[in-house]
Write an enzyme that holds these catalytic residues in place. Structure first.
Site, PDB file in Angstrom:
ATOM      1  N   HIS A  72      55.752  49.023  35.752  1.00  0.00           N
ATOM      2  CA  HIS A  72      55.821  48.008  34.856  1.00  0.00           C
ATOM      3  C   HIS A  72      56.121  48.535  33.507  1.00  0.00           C
ATOM      4  CE1 HIS A  72      53.976  44.196  37.143  1.00  0.00           C
ATOM      5  NE2 HIS A  72      54.890  45.229  38.175  1.00  0.00           N
ATOM      6  N   TYR A 200      48.695  37.883  30.639  1.00  0.00           N
ATOM      7  CA  TYR A 200      47.408  37.849  30.218  1.00  0.00           C
ATOM      8  C   TYR A 200      47.471  36.384  29.392  1.00  0.00           C
ATOM      9  CZ  TYR A 200      46.303  42.487  31.620  1.00  0.00           C
ATOM     10  OH  TYR A 200      45.942  43.732  32.389  1.00  0.00           O
ATOM     11  N   PRO A 292      37.372  43.625  33.259  1.00  0.00           N
ATOM     12  CA  PRO A 292      38.692  43.774  33.878  1.00  0.00           C
ATOM     13  C   PRO A 292      39.763  43.722  32.869  1.00  0.00           C
ATOM     14  CG  PRO A 292      37.657  41.915  34.777  1.00  0.00           C
ATOM     15  CD  PRO A 292      36.678  42.289  33.986  1.00  0.00           C
ATOM     16  N   LYS A 296      40.794  48.691  33.023  1.00  0.00           N
ATOM     17  CA  LYS A 296      40.721  50.119  32.788  1.00  0.00           C
ATOM     18  C   LYS A 296      39.453  50.827  33.764  1.00  0.00           C
ATOM     19  CE  LYS A 296      43.136  50.938  29.479  1.00  0.00           C
ATOM     20  NZ  LYS A 296      44.718  51.451  30.105  1.00  0.00           N
ATOM     21  N   TYR A 384      46.814  50.707  26.547  1.00  0.00           N
ATOM     22  CA  TYR A 384      47.112  50.046  27.968  1.00  0.00           C
ATOM     23  C   TYR A 384      47.643  50.921  28.910  1.00  0.00           C
ATOM     24  CZ  TYR A 384      47.736  46.434  31.347  1.00  0.00           C
ATOM     25  OH  TYR A 384      47.628  45.605  32.510  1.00  0.00           O
TER      26      TYR A 384
HETATM   27  C1  PHB Z   1      44.574  42.958  39.083  1.00  0.00           C
HETATM   28  O1  PHB Z   1      45.925  42.989  39.637  1.00  0.00           O
HETATM   29  O2  PHB Z   1      43.674  42.675  40.221  1.00  0.00           O
HETATM   30  C2  PHB Z   1      44.214  43.174  37.883  1.00  0.00           C
HETATM   31  C3  PHB Z   1      45.294  43.636  36.744  1.00  0.00           C
HETATM   32  C4  PHB Z   1      45.068  43.720  35.534  1.00  0.00           C
HETATM   33  C5  PHB Z   1      43.907  43.435  35.138  1.00  0.00           C
HETATM   34  C6  PHB Z   1      42.709  43.246  35.952  1.00  0.00           C
HETATM   35  C7  PHB Z   1      43.081  43.064  37.334  1.00  0.00           C
HETATM   36  O3  PHB Z   1      43.670  43.604  33.779  1.00  0.00           O
END
Ligand code: PHB
Ligand code: APR
Length: 389
Positions: A72, A200, A292, A296, A384
Protein backbone atom coordinates in the site's frame (compact mmCIF):
# COMPACT_ATOMS: atom_id res chain seq x y z
CA UNK A 1 15.65 -28.84 30.70
CA UNK A 2 18.19 -26.23 29.64
CA UNK A 3 18.19 -23.63 26.90
CA UNK A 4 20.00 -20.38 26.13
CA UNK A 5 16.88 -18.19 25.86
CA UNK A 6 13.52 -19.23 27.32
CA UNK A 7 10.72 -17.41 25.49
CA UNK A 8 7.44 -17.03 27.39
CA UNK A 9 4.57 -16.65 24.88
CA UNK A 10 4.17 -18.08 21.38
CA UNK A 11 2.54 -15.05 19.75
CA UNK A 12 4.23 -13.11 16.94
CA UNK A 13 6.84 -11.52 19.27
CA UNK A 14 8.05 -14.78 20.80
CA UNK A 15 8.04 -16.71 17.53
CA UNK A 16 9.87 -13.99 15.58
CA UNK A 17 12.55 -13.74 18.28
CA UNK A 18 12.96 -17.52 18.22
CA UNK A 19 13.44 -17.57 14.44
CA UNK A 20 15.94 -14.69 14.47
CA UNK A 21 17.98 -16.31 17.26
CA UNK A 22 18.01 -19.57 15.31
CA UNK A 23 19.79 -17.76 12.42
CA UNK A 24 22.74 -17.05 14.76
CA UNK A 25 22.75 -20.50 16.37
CA UNK A 26 21.15 -19.53 19.69
CA UNK A 27 18.71 -22.15 21.00
CA UNK A 28 15.33 -21.33 22.50
CA UNK A 29 12.32 -23.01 24.11
CA UNK A 30 8.92 -21.33 23.63
CA UNK A 31 6.30 -21.79 26.37
CA UNK A 32 2.73 -21.02 25.27
CA UNK A 33 -0.36 -21.05 27.46
CA UNK A 34 -2.83 -21.83 24.67
CA UNK A 35 -3.04 -24.57 22.03
CA UNK A 36 -1.52 -23.88 18.62
CA UNK A 37 -5.01 -23.88 17.01
CA UNK A 38 -6.16 -21.26 19.47
CA UNK A 39 -3.18 -18.98 18.74
CA UNK A 40 -3.69 -19.39 14.99
CA UNK A 41 -7.40 -18.57 15.14
CA UNK A 42 -6.91 -15.11 16.68
CA UNK A 43 -7.78 -12.27 14.32
CA UNK A 44 -5.65 -9.17 14.72
CA UNK A 45 -4.52 -6.21 12.59
CA UNK A 46 -2.71 -6.65 9.32
CA UNK A 47 -0.55 -3.67 8.34
CA UNK A 48 3.20 -4.32 8.33
CA UNK A 49 5.86 -1.61 8.36
CA UNK A 50 8.98 -2.04 6.23
CA UNK A 51 10.97 -2.80 9.40
CA UNK A 52 8.66 -5.71 10.20
CA UNK A 53 8.84 -7.02 6.63
CA UNK A 54 12.65 -6.88 6.77
CA UNK A 55 12.74 -8.80 10.06
CA UNK A 56 10.57 -11.57 8.57
CA UNK A 57 12.98 -11.78 5.61
CA UNK A 58 16.03 -11.71 7.92
CA UNK A 59 14.46 -14.55 9.92
CA UNK A 60 14.03 -16.56 6.69
CA UNK A 61 10.22 -16.47 6.92
CA UNK A 62 9.38 -13.86 4.29
CA UNK A 63 8.57 -15.89 1.16
CA UNK A 64 4.78 -16.20 1.46
CA UNK A 65 4.51 -12.64 2.84
CA UNK A 66 6.35 -11.29 -0.22
CA UNK A 67 4.23 -13.39 -2.60
CA UNK A 68 0.82 -12.68 -1.05
CA UNK A 69 1.19 -9.40 0.89
CA UNK A 70 -0.34 -6.33 -0.76
CA UNK A 71 1.82 -3.20 -0.98
CA UNK A 72 0.00 0.00 0.00
CA UNK A 73 1.53 3.27 -1.17
CA UNK A 74 -1.02 5.43 0.63
CA UNK A 75 -4.17 5.62 2.74
CA UNK A 76 -7.31 7.73 2.70
CA UNK A 77 -8.45 9.85 5.65
CA UNK A 78 -11.91 11.38 5.67
CA UNK A 79 -13.93 13.78 7.78
CA UNK A 80 -17.52 13.48 6.56
CA UNK A 81 -17.22 13.84 2.80
CA UNK A 82 -13.92 15.74 3.05
CA UNK A 83 -11.12 13.46 1.88
CA UNK A 84 -7.35 13.45 2.08
CA UNK A 85 -5.09 10.82 0.56
CA UNK A 86 -1.79 10.42 2.42
CA UNK A 87 0.69 9.43 -0.28
CA UNK A 88 3.31 7.39 1.61
CA UNK A 89 5.42 6.83 -1.46
CA UNK A 90 5.64 10.48 -2.54
CA UNK A 91 6.01 11.79 1.02
CA UNK A 92 8.48 9.24 2.42
CA UNK A 93 9.64 6.98 -0.43
CA UNK A 94 8.31 4.04 1.58
CA UNK A 95 5.15 1.91 1.87
CA UNK A 96 3.38 -0.55 4.16
CA UNK A 97 2.21 -4.07 3.41
CA UNK A 98 -1.19 -5.57 4.15
CA UNK A 99 -0.69 -9.16 5.34
CA UNK A 100 -2.73 -10.44 8.29
CA UNK A 101 -1.11 -11.09 11.66
CA UNK A 102 -2.79 -14.51 11.56
CA UNK A 103 -0.76 -15.29 8.41
CA UNK A 104 2.44 -13.96 10.04
CA UNK A 105 1.90 -16.26 13.04
CA UNK A 106 1.09 -19.18 10.75
CA UNK A 107 4.35 -18.69 8.79
CA UNK A 108 6.39 -18.35 11.99
CA UNK A 109 4.93 -21.56 13.45
CA UNK A 110 5.58 -23.46 10.21
CA UNK A 111 9.21 -22.26 10.23
CA UNK A 112 9.69 -23.19 13.88
CA UNK A 113 8.26 -26.68 13.31
CA UNK A 114 10.55 -26.99 10.30
CA UNK A 115 13.72 -26.38 12.33
CA UNK A 116 12.43 -28.70 15.07
CA UNK A 117 12.77 -26.07 17.81
CA UNK A 118 10.70 -26.91 20.91
CA UNK A 119 7.39 -25.15 21.52
CA UNK A 120 5.49 -26.36 24.58
CA UNK A 121 1.76 -25.60 24.37
CA UNK A 122 -0.90 -25.44 27.07
CA UNK A 123 1.62 -24.75 29.81
CA UNK A 124 0.25 -23.47 33.12
CA UNK A 125 1.49 -21.70 36.24
CA UNK A 126 4.63 -20.24 34.66
CA UNK A 127 6.98 -18.80 37.31
CA UNK A 128 10.18 -16.92 36.53
CA UNK A 129 12.93 -16.96 39.15
CA UNK A 130 16.63 -16.28 39.81
CA UNK A 131 16.76 -13.28 37.48
CA UNK A 132 19.66 -11.86 39.50
CA UNK A 133 21.63 -15.13 39.44
CA UNK A 134 24.13 -16.45 36.85
CA UNK A 135 21.29 -18.62 35.43
CA UNK A 136 17.55 -17.89 35.46
CA UNK A 137 14.91 -20.53 36.22
CA UNK A 138 11.46 -20.94 34.66
CA UNK A 139 9.03 -23.36 36.32
CA UNK A 140 5.71 -24.44 34.80
CA UNK A 141 3.19 -27.24 34.62
CA UNK A 142 2.13 -29.18 31.55
CA UNK A 143 -0.44 -31.99 31.65
CA UNK A 144 -0.40 -31.75 35.44
CA UNK A 145 3.37 -32.36 35.67
CA UNK A 146 5.87 -29.88 37.08
CA UNK A 147 8.86 -28.89 34.89
CA UNK A 148 11.85 -26.58 35.22
CA UNK A 149 14.02 -24.84 32.63
CA UNK A 150 17.43 -23.33 33.36
CA UNK A 151 18.44 -20.59 30.94
CA UNK A 152 20.74 -17.62 30.35
CA UNK A 153 17.91 -15.19 29.59
CA UNK A 154 14.11 -15.01 29.67
CA UNK A 155 12.21 -13.15 26.93
CA UNK A 156 8.81 -12.06 28.27
CA UNK A 157 6.67 -12.19 25.10
CA UNK A 158 3.44 -13.26 26.82
CA UNK A 159 1.19 -10.34 25.92
CA UNK A 160 -0.76 -7.94 28.09
CA UNK A 161 -2.25 -10.68 30.33
CA UNK A 162 1.01 -12.60 30.76
CA UNK A 163 3.06 -13.23 33.89
CA UNK A 164 6.44 -11.82 32.82
CA UNK A 165 5.71 -8.16 33.52
CA UNK A 166 4.50 -8.90 37.05
CA UNK A 167 7.82 -10.63 37.82
CA UNK A 168 9.37 -7.15 38.02
CA UNK A 169 8.84 -6.13 41.68
CA UNK A 170 5.83 -3.84 41.95
CA UNK A 171 7.84 -1.11 43.72
CA UNK A 172 10.33 -1.05 40.81
CA UNK A 173 7.67 -1.02 38.09
CA UNK A 174 5.86 2.03 36.77
CA UNK A 175 2.79 1.66 34.56
CA UNK A 176 1.37 4.42 32.37
CA UNK A 177 -2.16 3.93 31.10
CA UNK A 178 -4.96 5.63 29.21
CA UNK A 179 -8.27 3.87 28.68
CA UNK A 180 -10.48 5.26 25.90
CA UNK A 181 -14.25 5.62 26.43
CA UNK A 182 -15.22 3.49 23.38
CA UNK A 183 -14.36 0.25 21.61
CA UNK A 184 -14.06 -0.98 18.03
CA UNK A 185 -16.71 -3.31 16.68
CA UNK A 186 -14.98 -5.25 13.89
CA UNK A 187 -16.28 -7.66 11.27
CA UNK A 188 -14.64 -9.87 8.69
CA UNK A 189 -16.62 -10.54 5.52
CA UNK A 190 -15.92 -12.44 2.32
CA UNK A 191 -16.55 -9.43 0.12
CA UNK A 192 -14.21 -7.35 -2.06
CA UNK A 193 -12.67 -4.40 -0.13
CA UNK A 194 -14.50 -1.13 -0.71
CA UNK A 195 -11.27 0.56 -1.83
CA UNK A 196 -7.80 -0.54 -2.90
CA UNK A 197 -6.39 1.38 0.11
CA UNK A 198 -7.49 1.68 3.74
CA UNK A 199 -10.00 4.38 4.67
CA UNK A 200 -9.79 5.95 8.15
CA UNK A 201 -13.07 7.86 8.49
CA UNK A 202 -14.26 10.39 11.03
CA UNK A 203 -17.91 11.47 10.76
CA UNK A 204 -20.78 13.00 12.68
CA UNK A 205 -21.59 9.46 13.90
CA UNK A 206 -18.02 8.58 14.92
CA UNK A 207 -15.07 6.63 13.53
CA UNK A 208 -15.00 3.85 10.92
CA UNK A 209 -12.14 1.98 9.28
CA UNK A 210 -12.23 0.08 5.99
CA UNK A 211 -9.40 -2.45 5.87
CA UNK A 212 -8.80 -5.74 4.11
CA UNK A 213 -6.99 -9.05 4.21
CA UNK A 214 -7.04 -10.00 0.51
CA UNK A 215 -9.02 -9.22 -2.68
CA UNK A 216 -12.03 -11.13 -1.37
CA UNK A 217 -11.78 -10.60 2.36
CA UNK A 218 -12.62 -7.29 4.00
CA UNK A 219 -12.04 -6.16 7.58
CA UNK A 220 -14.27 -3.28 8.68
CA UNK A 221 -14.61 -1.50 12.01
CA UNK A 222 -16.83 1.11 13.66
CA UNK A 223 -16.32 2.90 16.94
CA UNK A 224 -19.01 1.83 19.47
CA UNK A 225 -19.83 2.41 23.15
CA UNK A 226 -18.02 0.04 25.50
CA UNK A 227 -21.37 -0.97 26.97
CA UNK A 228 -22.50 -2.47 23.61
CA UNK A 229 -22.88 -6.24 23.39
CA UNK A 230 -21.73 -7.77 20.10
CA UNK A 231 -24.82 -10.03 20.15
CA UNK A 232 -27.01 -6.95 19.75
CA UNK A 233 -25.27 -5.93 16.53
CA UNK A 234 -26.91 -7.63 13.53
CA UNK A 235 -24.96 -7.61 10.26
CA UNK A 236 -27.58 -5.24 8.78
CA UNK A 237 -27.17 -2.81 11.68
CA UNK A 238 -23.39 -2.91 11.24
CA UNK A 239 -23.51 -2.24 7.48
CA UNK A 240 -25.96 0.59 7.84
CA UNK A 241 -23.87 2.30 10.55
CA UNK A 242 -20.62 1.69 8.65
CA UNK A 243 -22.06 3.19 5.44
CA UNK A 244 -23.19 6.31 7.28
CA UNK A 245 -19.60 7.00 8.45
CA UNK A 246 -17.48 6.49 5.31
CA UNK A 247 -17.45 8.99 2.41
CA UNK A 248 -20.67 8.71 0.36
CA UNK A 249 -18.96 7.58 -2.88
CA UNK A 250 -17.38 4.66 -0.98
CA UNK A 251 -20.72 3.87 0.72
CA UNK A 252 -22.38 3.66 -2.70
CA UNK A 253 -19.96 1.05 -4.03
CA UNK A 254 -19.66 -0.96 -0.78
CA UNK A 255 -20.43 -4.66 -1.28
CA UNK A 256 -21.99 -6.14 1.86
CA UNK A 257 -22.36 -9.78 2.88
CA UNK A 258 -22.64 -12.01 5.92
CA UNK A 259 -19.97 -11.49 8.59
CA UNK A 260 -17.73 -14.47 9.30
CA UNK A 261 -16.38 -12.93 12.50
CA UNK A 262 -17.65 -10.12 14.70
CA UNK A 263 -16.15 -8.81 17.94
CA UNK A 264 -15.71 -5.71 20.10
CA UNK A 265 -12.24 -4.69 21.33
CA UNK A 266 -11.57 -1.98 23.93
CA UNK A 267 -8.97 0.72 23.18
CA UNK A 268 -6.07 1.30 25.54
CA UNK A 269 -2.66 2.97 25.67
CA UNK A 270 -0.28 1.31 28.14
CA UNK A 271 3.47 1.29 28.84
CA UNK A 272 5.42 -0.56 31.54
CA UNK A 273 8.78 0.78 32.66
CA UNK A 274 11.38 -0.65 32.87
CA UNK A 275 11.26 -3.21 30.04
CA UNK A 276 14.06 -5.31 31.52
CA UNK A 277 14.86 -6.70 34.94
CA UNK A 278 18.03 -8.74 35.52
CA UNK A 279 17.92 -11.61 33.02
CA UNK A 280 14.32 -10.80 31.94
CA UNK A 281 13.51 -8.73 28.83
CA UNK A 282 9.92 -7.74 28.02
CA UNK A 283 8.82 -7.48 24.37
CA UNK A 284 5.59 -6.53 22.58
CA UNK A 285 2.20 -6.48 24.29
CA UNK A 286 3.77 -7.73 27.53
CA UNK A 287 5.26 -4.24 27.92
CA UNK A 288 2.98 -1.94 25.94
CA UNK A 289 -0.40 -1.63 24.24
CA UNK A 290 -1.54 0.97 21.70
CA UNK A 291 -5.03 1.74 20.42
CA UNK A 292 -5.31 0.18 16.93
CA UNK A 293 -5.64 3.49 15.06
CA UNK A 294 -2.44 3.52 12.98
CA UNK A 295 -1.82 -0.25 13.30
CA UNK A 296 1.21 0.04 15.56
CA UNK A 297 0.69 -2.95 17.92
CA UNK A 298 2.47 -5.65 15.99
CA UNK A 299 4.96 -3.20 14.50
CA UNK A 300 6.03 -1.88 17.89
CA UNK A 301 6.47 -5.45 19.10
CA UNK A 302 8.78 -5.95 16.11
CA UNK A 303 11.08 -3.08 17.02
CA UNK A 304 11.50 -4.56 20.54
CA UNK A 305 12.36 -7.89 18.95
CA UNK A 306 14.91 -6.21 16.70
CA UNK A 307 16.67 -4.50 19.65
CA UNK A 308 16.62 -7.64 21.80
CA UNK A 309 17.81 -9.87 18.98
CA UNK A 310 20.74 -7.55 18.18
CA UNK A 311 21.68 -7.39 21.88
CA UNK A 312 21.55 -11.17 22.37
CA UNK A 313 23.45 -11.83 19.12
CA UNK A 314 26.16 -9.41 20.33
CA UNK A 315 26.26 -11.09 23.73
CA UNK A 316 26.67 -14.60 22.31
CA UNK A 317 29.17 -13.62 19.60
CA UNK A 318 31.26 -10.97 21.36
CA UNK A 319 30.54 -11.66 25.04
CA UNK A 320 29.49 -8.02 25.41
CA UNK A 321 26.63 -6.91 27.69
CA UNK A 322 26.47 -3.44 26.12
CA UNK A 323 23.41 -4.15 23.93
CA UNK A 324 21.52 -5.92 26.72
CA UNK A 325 22.23 -3.06 29.11
CA UNK A 326 20.93 -0.54 26.55
CA UNK A 327 17.82 -2.59 25.55
CA UNK A 328 15.33 -0.92 27.87
CA UNK A 329 16.31 2.63 26.98
CA UNK A 330 16.43 1.99 23.23
CA UNK A 331 13.15 0.09 23.12
CA UNK A 332 11.28 2.62 25.27
CA UNK A 333 12.49 5.59 23.20
CA UNK A 334 10.75 4.14 20.13
CA UNK A 335 7.76 2.79 22.09
CA UNK A 336 6.89 6.27 23.37
CA UNK A 337 7.04 7.74 19.86
CA UNK A 338 4.58 5.13 18.58
CA UNK A 339 2.43 5.71 21.67
CA UNK A 340 2.28 9.40 20.80
CA UNK A 341 1.34 8.70 17.19
CA UNK A 342 -1.37 6.14 18.04
CA UNK A 343 -2.86 8.45 20.66
CA UNK A 344 -2.77 11.40 18.21
CA UNK A 345 -4.48 9.45 15.40
CA UNK A 346 -7.09 8.17 17.85
CA UNK A 347 -7.82 11.74 18.95
CA UNK A 348 -7.99 13.01 15.38
CA UNK A 349 -10.52 10.44 14.21
CA UNK A 350 -12.88 9.48 17.05
CA UNK A 351 -15.86 10.99 18.80
CA UNK A 352 -15.29 11.25 22.52
CA UNK A 353 -18.48 11.17 24.64
CA UNK A 354 -17.41 14.26 26.61
CA UNK A 355 -16.29 16.18 23.52
CA UNK A 356 -17.62 19.74 23.40
CA UNK A 357 -18.56 21.63 20.22
CA UNK A 358 -15.23 23.48 20.68
CA UNK A 359 -13.34 20.17 20.68
CA UNK A 360 -15.15 19.09 17.49
CA UNK A 361 -14.19 22.33 15.74
CA UNK A 362 -10.53 21.87 16.78
CA UNK A 363 -10.64 18.30 15.42
CA UNK A 364 -12.00 19.57 12.09
CA UNK A 365 -9.34 22.31 12.05
CA UNK A 366 -6.64 19.69 12.58
CA UNK A 367 -8.02 17.77 9.59
CA UNK A 368 -8.15 20.95 7.48
CA UNK A 369 -4.54 21.77 8.45
CA UNK A 370 -3.45 18.30 7.36
CA UNK A 371 -5.28 18.78 4.05
CA UNK A 372 -3.46 22.06 3.41
CA UNK A 373 0.01 21.30 4.70
CA UNK A 374 2.39 18.85 3.11
CA UNK A 375 4.78 18.90 6.09
CA UNK A 376 1.94 17.77 8.37
CA UNK A 377 1.08 15.01 5.89
CA UNK A 378 4.73 13.95 5.79
CA UNK A 379 4.81 13.76 9.61
CA UNK A 380 1.78 11.46 9.52
CA UNK A 381 3.19 9.36 6.67
CA UNK A 382 6.62 9.06 8.34
CA UNK A 383 5.04 7.66 11.48
CA UNK A 384 2.58 5.43 9.61
CA UNK A 385 5.19 3.70 7.44
CA UNK A 386 7.33 3.26 10.55
CA UNK A 387 10.06 5.17 12.36
CA UNK A 388 13.59 3.81 11.91
CA UNK A 389 14.88 1.30 14.47
C1 PHB B 1 -6.88 -4.25 10.31
O1 PHB B 1 -6.81 -4.54 9.11
O2 PHB B 1 -7.37 -5.04 11.13
C2 PHB B 1 -6.41 -2.92 10.78
C3 PHB B 1 -5.82 -2.06 9.88
C4 PHB B 1 -5.37 -0.81 10.29
C5 PHB B 1 -5.55 -0.43 11.59
C6 PHB B 1 -6.13 -1.29 12.51
C7 PHB B 1 -6.57 -2.54 12.10
O3 PHB B 1 -5.14 0.80 11.99
N1 APR C 1 2.44 -18.41 29.83
C1 APR C 1 2.69 -18.71 28.54
N2 APR C 1 2.14 -18.02 27.49
C2 APR C 1 1.34 -17.01 27.79
C3 APR C 1 1.04 -16.62 29.12
C4 APR C 1 1.63 -17.39 30.17
N3 APR C 1 1.38 -17.08 31.44
N4 APR C 1 0.21 -15.57 29.09
C5 APR C 1 -0.01 -15.29 27.80
N5 APR C 1 0.65 -16.15 27.00
C6 APR C 1 0.67 -16.21 25.53
C7 APR C 1 -0.65 -15.88 24.89
O1 APR C 1 -1.50 -17.01 24.83
C8 APR C 1 -0.23 -15.42 23.51
O2 APR C 1 -0.19 -16.45 22.56
O3 APR C 1 1.55 -15.21 25.05
C9 APR C 1 1.18 -14.86 23.71
C10 APR C 1 1.26 -13.36 23.54
O4 APR C 1 0.92 -13.03 22.23
P1 APR C 1 0.24 -11.64 21.82
O5 APR C 1 -0.78 -11.26 22.83
O6 APR C 1 -0.16 -11.76 20.41
O7 APR C 1 1.45 -10.58 22.00
P2 APR C 1 2.74 -10.34 21.09
O8 APR C 1 3.34 -11.62 20.63
O9 APR C 1 3.59 -9.37 21.84
O10 APR C 1 2.16 -9.68 19.78
C11 APR C 1 2.08 -8.31 19.54
O11 APR C 1 0.63 -6.70 18.52
O12 APR C 1 -1.07 -6.26 16.98
C12 APR C 1 -0.76 -6.37 18.32
O13 APR C 1 -2.00 -7.18 20.17
C13 APR C 1 -1.53 -7.47 18.90
O14 APR C 1 -0.93 -9.70 19.32
C14 APR C 1 -0.49 -8.56 18.87
C15 APR C 1 0.67 -7.82 19.37
Amino acid sequence: MRTQVCIIGGGPSGLLLGQLLHTVGVDTIVLERQSKDHVLSRIRAGVLERGFQNLMIQAGVGDRMIAEGIIHDGTLLSNGDEKLRIDFKALTGSHVMVYGQTEVTHDLYAARDNIGAPTLHQVEHVEIDNLDQPQATVRFQQNGEQHEITCDYVAGCDGFHGVSRTTIPVEKRREFEKVYPFGWLGILSETPPVDHELIYANSERGFALASMRNPNLSRYYIQCPLSDDVKDWSDDAFWSEFKSRIPSDAAERLVTGPSIEKSIAPLRSFVCEPMSWGRLFLCGDAAHIVPPTGAKGLNTAASDIHYLFEALAEKYSERSDAGLNAYCEKALARVWKTQRFSWWMTNLLHHFPDQTSFDRRVQSAEFAFLQSNEDAQRALATNYVGLPY
